[in-house]
Design a protein around this motif. Structure first.
Motif, PDB file in Angstrom:
ATOM      1  N   PHE A 272       1.112  -1.096  -0.156  1.00  0.00           N
ATOM      2  CA  PHE A 272      -0.011   0.045   0.024  1.00  0.00           C
ATOM      3  C   PHE A 272       0.789   1.296   0.121  1.00  0.00           C
ATOM      4  O   PHE A 272       2.095   1.023   0.229  1.00  0.00           O
ATOM      5  N   GLU A 273       0.317   2.398  -0.492  1.00  0.00           N
ATOM      6  CA  GLU A 273       0.984   3.630  -0.230  1.00  0.00           C
ATOM      7  C   GLU A 273       0.154   4.874   0.016  1.00  0.00           C
ATOM      8  O   GLU A 273      -0.881   4.665  -0.350  1.00  0.00           O
ATOM      9  N   THR A 274       0.598   5.954   0.576  1.00  0.00           N
ATOM     10  CA  THR A 274      -0.100   7.164   0.327  1.00  0.00           C
ATOM     11  C   THR A 274       1.134   8.172   0.075  1.00  0.00           C
ATOM     12  O   THR A 274       2.280   7.760  -0.676  1.00  0.00           O
ATOM     13  N   ASN A 275       0.760   9.412   0.326  1.00  0.00           N
ATOM     14  CA  ASN A 275       1.783  10.410  -0.133  1.00  0.00           C
ATOM     15  C   ASN A 275       2.764  10.783   0.949  1.00  0.00           C
ATOM     16  O   ASN A 275       3.587  11.605   0.974  1.00  0.00           O
ATOM     17  N   ALA A 276       2.404   9.836   2.225  1.00  0.00           N
ATOM     18  CA  ALA A 276       3.409  10.128   3.458  1.00  0.00           C
ATOM     19  C   ALA A 276       3.965   9.007   3.932  1.00  0.00           C
ATOM     20  O   ALA A 276       4.987   9.254   4.668  1.00  0.00           O
ATOM     21  N   PHE A 277       3.488   7.842   3.479  1.00  0.00           N
ATOM     22  CA  PHE A 277       4.174   6.467   4.056  1.00  0.00           C
ATOM     23  C   PHE A 277       3.886   5.478   3.249  1.00  0.00           C
ATOM     24  O   PHE A 277       2.954   5.480   2.240  1.00  0.00           O
ATOM     25  N   VAL A 278       4.737   4.202   3.089  1.00  0.00           N
ATOM     26  CA  VAL A 278       4.401   3.125   2.359  1.00  0.00           C
ATOM     27  C   VAL A 278       4.163   2.050   3.472  1.00  0.00           C
ATOM     28  O   VAL A 278       4.626   1.905   4.529  1.00  0.00           O
ATOM     29  N   VAL A 279       3.276   0.765   3.064  1.00  0.00           N
ATOM     30  CA  VAL A 279       3.411  -0.359   3.847  1.00  0.00           C
ATOM     31  C   VAL A 279       3.859  -1.589   2.964  1.00  0.00           C
ATOM     32  O   VAL A 279       3.364  -1.647   1.749  1.00  0.00           O
ATOM     33  N   CYS A 280       4.848  -2.329   3.497  1.00  0.00           N
ATOM     34  CA  CYS A 280       5.210  -3.429   2.852  1.00  0.00           C
ATOM     35  C   CYS A 280       4.984  -4.779   3.605  1.00  0.00           C
ATOM     36  O   CYS A 280       4.616  -4.706   4.513  1.00  0.00           O
ATOM     37  N   SER A 281       4.908  -5.931   2.642  1.00  0.00           N
ATOM     38  CA  SER A 281       4.689  -7.195   3.360  1.00  0.00           C
ATOM     39  C   SER A 281       5.757  -8.353   2.952  1.00  0.00           C
ATOM     40  O   SER A 281       5.940  -8.327   1.765  1.00  0.00           O
ATOM     41  N   PHE A 282       6.424  -8.777   4.194  1.00  0.00           N
ATOM     42  CA  PHE A 282       7.519  -9.367   3.874  1.00  0.00           C
ATOM     43  C   PHE A 282       6.875 -10.844   4.157  1.00  0.00           C
ATOM     44  O   PHE A 282       6.351 -11.340   5.210  1.00  0.00           O
ATOM     45  N   VAL A 283       6.974 -11.628   3.159  1.00  0.00           N
ATOM     46  CA  VAL A 283       6.316 -13.200   3.063  1.00  0.00           C
ATOM     47  C   VAL A 283       7.355 -14.293   2.867  1.00  0.00           C
ATOM     48  O   VAL A 283       8.414 -14.114   2.448  1.00  0.00           O
ATOM     49  N   PRO A 284       6.965 -15.423   3.240  1.00  0.00           N
ATOM     50  CA  PRO A 284       7.874 -16.476   2.739  1.00  0.00           C
ATOM     51  C   PRO A 284       8.198 -16.462   1.397  1.00  0.00           C
ATOM     52  O   PRO A 284       7.303 -16.341   0.543  1.00  0.00           O
ATOM     53  N   ARG A 285       9.423 -16.864   1.295  1.00  0.00           N
ATOM     54  CA  ARG A 285       9.903 -16.609  -0.176  1.00  0.00           C
ATOM     55  C   ARG A 285      11.179 -17.522  -0.534  1.00  0.00           C
ATOM     56  O   ARG A 285      11.954 -17.616   0.626  1.00  0.00           O
ATOM     57  N   MET A 286      11.436 -17.741  -1.525  1.00  0.00           N
ATOM     58  CA  MET A 286      12.892 -18.147  -1.939  1.00  0.00           C
ATOM     59  C   MET A 286      13.886 -17.134  -1.671  1.00  0.00           C
ATOM     60  O   MET A 286      13.537 -16.118  -2.474  1.00  0.00           O
ATOM     61  N   TYR A 287      15.135 -17.486  -1.678  1.00  0.00           N
ATOM     62  CA  TYR A 287      16.125 -16.559  -1.557  1.00  0.00           C
ATOM     63  C   TYR A 287      16.696 -16.374  -2.772  1.00  0.00           C
ATOM     64  O   TYR A 287      16.392 -16.801  -3.801  1.00  0.00           O
ATOM     65  N   ASP A 288      17.673 -15.328  -2.847  1.00  0.00           N
ATOM     66  CA  ASP A 288      18.358 -14.874  -4.227  1.00  0.00           C
ATOM     67  C   ASP A 288      19.150 -16.165  -4.649  1.00  0.00           C
ATOM     68  O   ASP A 288      19.547 -17.106  -3.787  1.00  0.00           O
ATOM     69  N   TYR A 289      19.264 -16.310  -6.106  1.00  0.00           N
ATOM     70  CA  TYR A 289      19.863 -17.648  -6.534  1.00  0.00           C
ATOM     71  C   TYR A 289      21.116 -17.117  -7.226  1.00  0.00           C
ATOM     72  O   TYR A 289      21.687 -18.263  -8.012  1.00  0.00           O
ATOM     73  N   HIS A 290      21.643 -16.248  -7.276  1.00  0.00           N
ATOM     74  CA  HIS A 290      23.250 -16.092  -7.807  1.00  0.00           C
ATOM     75  C   HIS A 290      24.246 -16.931  -6.749  1.00  0.00           C
ATOM     76  O   HIS A 290      23.971 -17.006  -5.638  1.00  0.00           O
ATOM     77  N   PRO A 291      25.108 -17.748  -7.410  1.00  0.00           N
ATOM     78  CA  PRO A 291      25.806 -18.553  -6.542  1.00  0.00           C
ATOM     79  C   PRO A 291      26.626 -17.938  -5.564  1.00  0.00           C
ATOM     80  O   PRO A 291      26.969 -18.507  -4.431  1.00  0.00           O
ATOM     81  N   LYS A 292      26.728 -16.599  -5.633  1.00  0.00           N
ATOM     82  CA  LYS A 292      27.451 -15.904  -4.463  1.00  0.00           C
ATOM     83  C   LYS A 292      26.744 -14.989  -3.887  1.00  0.00           C
ATOM     84  O   LYS A 292      27.124 -13.873  -2.993  1.00  0.00           O
ATOM     85  N   ALA A 293      25.417 -14.974  -3.972  1.00  0.00           N
ATOM     86  CA  ALA A 293      24.343 -14.096  -3.313  1.00  0.00           C
ATOM     87  C   ALA A 293      24.529 -14.166  -1.815  1.00  0.00           C
ATOM     88  O   ALA A 293      24.747 -14.975  -1.291  1.00  0.00           O
ATOM     89  N   ILE A 294      24.049 -12.893  -1.311  1.00  0.00           N
ATOM     90  CA  ILE A 294      24.191 -12.830   0.224  1.00  0.00           C
ATOM     91  C   ILE A 294      22.876 -12.592   0.513  1.00  0.00           C
ATOM     92  O   ILE A 294      22.245 -11.424   0.298  1.00  0.00           O
ATOM     93  N   PRO A 295      21.765 -13.508   0.981  1.00  0.00           N
ATOM     94  CA  PRO A 295      20.518 -13.027   1.121  1.00  0.00           C
ATOM     95  C   PRO A 295      19.976 -12.099   2.035  1.00  0.00           C
ATOM     96  O   PRO A 295      19.063 -11.346   1.955  1.00  0.00           O
ATOM     97  N   ALA A 296      20.851 -11.930   3.362  1.00  0.00           N
ATOM     98  CA  ALA A 296      20.724 -11.102   4.186  1.00  0.00           C
ATOM     99  C   ALA A 296      20.823  -9.674   3.629  1.00  0.00           C
ATOM    100  O   ALA A 296      21.497  -9.538   2.809  1.00  0.00           O
TER     101      ALA A 296
END
Length: 385
Positions: A272-296
Motif C-alpha cells: 500500500f502507499e500514501t503520499n506520506a508513507f508506504v506499507v510493505c509485506s514480507f512473506v515466505p519466499r525463495m532466496y536469491d539464486y546467484h551462486p555468490k548471493a548474500i540473502p541477508a
C-alpha cells in the motif's frame, strides 16, 4: 483501489426517483473523498442519514509524545499491551507523526453497544490474531489471521470477533491509502507484474438492511476527539449502493513475493502507499539464486524515512531475539542492517519463512508513553560485537 462494486437495489440512473414499496422515497447519499474529485459511492437509505438526536460527551484521544525527537533504534514488545474488553479502549497508539498513527490493539469483545466512524483517517487494520466479521453500512467482510482490512475514512462500522484472543496492528492515515501506482495501468487495473491483483481482494458482501428507529450511539473520531452522537435510525439502513469507495480486505498470504538473483530492495515488498508513507509485506519466499548471493539485507541508511517493522511469524533472518508482535523502529538519520552473525549465516540459505509488515514514513515518528512502557531499552546497542 479503482474497482467498481455494487450491492443491493439501486435505481437505473443516478439522482433519480427511487421509491420504496409504500411509494415513499429512498434517501440518496454520496459517500465521497477529496471533495467531488476522489473515489465515491452512491448509497440509498431507508431513512435520512442526517437524523442526529443528541450530541454527547467528547473525549480527547489524540496521541501525546513522550519522546518527540528520537534517534534511538527501538524494539517494542507488542504483546505486552494488555487486552481490554472494548474495541476503542484497547487501541493504543505507540508511534505517530502528523501523517499517521501506528497502534496496537487487543480487544476481547465485539462492538455491540455502539457504531464507530473515523472521520479523520483511513484505517488499515492488520489481523495478527483472531477471526470475525467487519460489519459496515456497505456490507460485511469476514477476516482472519493475516488479513489487512482497509476501512476508508467516514465508514460507519462495527467489528464482531469470534473469540477473545485478538491482536491487531492499526494504522491511521490522514491521506488516502491506495495500492502502489507502479502496479496499475492508466485505467487503474493491476498489471501482470503486480504481486497481487483484483481477484485477491475481499469485497463487501451480505448487505444487511436494518429498518429501525430509536436511539443508536455512534462514536465519531474527528480532529483527535472522540464524539458521542445519538442517531434516530439504525446506521445500517442502506438498501443498495454502487461505486468505488468502500472497505475491502487483502490477505498477506496472497502477496506473491518478487525475488531475483541478488538481494532485492524493500520496495519490491510494497503493498500500500500514501503520499506520506508506504506499507510493505514480507512473506515466505525463495532466496536469491546467484551462486555468490548474500540473502541477508545489506546495511542501509535511513536518511529520509523512519522504518517500522512489525514481526508477525517465522524466523526473521536478519534479526536476533525477535518474537511475534515485536516492533522495531529504525529512525531516519542513522544506518541499520543485519545483526552480527546473520549476514554471514544467510549465505547458502535457500528460503525464508518470515512474515512481517513494514511501515516506512517520510516524517520522523514520535513515541507515546505506551511505546516506552514496552520498549526493551537496549535494542539500539544490539549491533555491537
Amino acid at each position: 483501489m479503482p474497482l467498481y462494486h455494487k450491492l443491493g437495489k439501486i435505481p437505473h440512473k443516478r439522482h433519480t426517483v427511487f421509491k420504496k414499496a409504500d411509494g415513499s422515497l429512498h434517501y440518496e447519499q454520496l459517500f465521497g473523498t477529496i471533495g467531488f474529485d476522489g473515489m465515491s459511492s452512491l448509497l440509498y437509505h431507508l431513512h435520512r442519514p442526517t437524523m442526529v438526536k443528541q450530541v454527547g460527551a467528547t473525549k480527547d484521544v489524540s496521541p501525546k509524545a513522550a519522546v518527540e525527537h528520537n534517534i534511538k533504534s527501538r524494539l517494542l514488545k507488542g504483546f505486552q499491551v494488555q487486552a481490554e474488553d472494548d474495541f476503542l479502549d484497547s487501541r493504543k497508539i505507540v508511534l505517530f507523526n502528523s501523517d499517521v498513527n501506528v497502534g496496537l490493539a487487543a480487544p476481547r469483545k465485539s462492538m455491540t453497544d455502539y457504531f464507530y466512524k473515523n472521520a479523520d483517517a483511513d484505517e488499515l487494520v492488520f489481523v495478527h490474531k483472531g477471526t470475525g466479521t467487519l460489519k459496515t453500512f456497505l456490507g460485511e467482510i469476514d477476516f482472519g489471521y493475516g488479513d489487512y482490512l482497509l476501512i476508508p475514512r467516514g465508514m460507519i462500522y462495527q467489528i464482531e470477533f469470534d473469540s477473545e484472543d485478538n491482536r491487531l496492528l492499526v494504522t491511521e492515515s490522514y491521506s488516502p491509502i491506495y495500492t502502489p501506482k507502479r502496479y496499475r495501468n492508466w485505467f487503474g487495473q493491476h498489471l501482470e507484474h503486480s504481486p497481487f491483483c483484483e481477484r485477491d481482494f475481499k469485497l463487501p458482501q451480505n448487505l444487511r438492511t436494518h429498518d429501525e428507529k430509536g436511539e443508536f450511539v455512534l462514536k465519531v473520531k474527528k480532529q483527535g476527539q472522540l464524539h458521542e452522537l445519538v442517531y434516530a435510525s439504525h446506521p445500517f439502513d442502506v438498501v443498495g449502493w454502487d461505486g468505488y469507495n468502500y472497505p475491502y480486505g487483502f490477505s498477506i498470504h496472497d502477496f506473491e513475493p518478487i525475488t531475483g538473483r541478488v538481494h532485492q530492495p524493500p520496495p519490491v515488498h510494497q503493498t500500500f502507499e500514501t503520499n506520506a508513507f508506504v506499507v510493505c509485506s514480507f512473506v515466505p519466499r525463495m532466496y536469491d539464486y546467484h551462486p555468490k548471493a548474500i540473502p541477508a539485507p545489506y546495511n542501509h541508511s535511513n536518511i529520509d524515512s523512519d522504518e517500522v517493522l512489525y514481526y508477525v511469524d517465522g524466523d526473521f533472518m536478519s534479526r536476533n531475539n525477535i518474537d511475534q508482535g515485536y516492533i522495531s523502529l529504525h529512525p531516519a538519520g542513522i544506518p541499520h542492517g543485519p545483526h552480527p552473525g546473520t549476514y554471514e549465516a544467510s549465505i547458502g540459505k535457500t528460503k525464508t519463512e518470515e512474515l512481517a509488515v513494514m511501515i516506512d514514513t517520510f516524517k520522523p515518528l514520535q513515541l507515546t508513553q505506551t511505546a516506552l512502557d514496552i520498549d526493551d531499552g537496549k535494542y539500539y546497542q544490539s549491533w555491537l560485537e
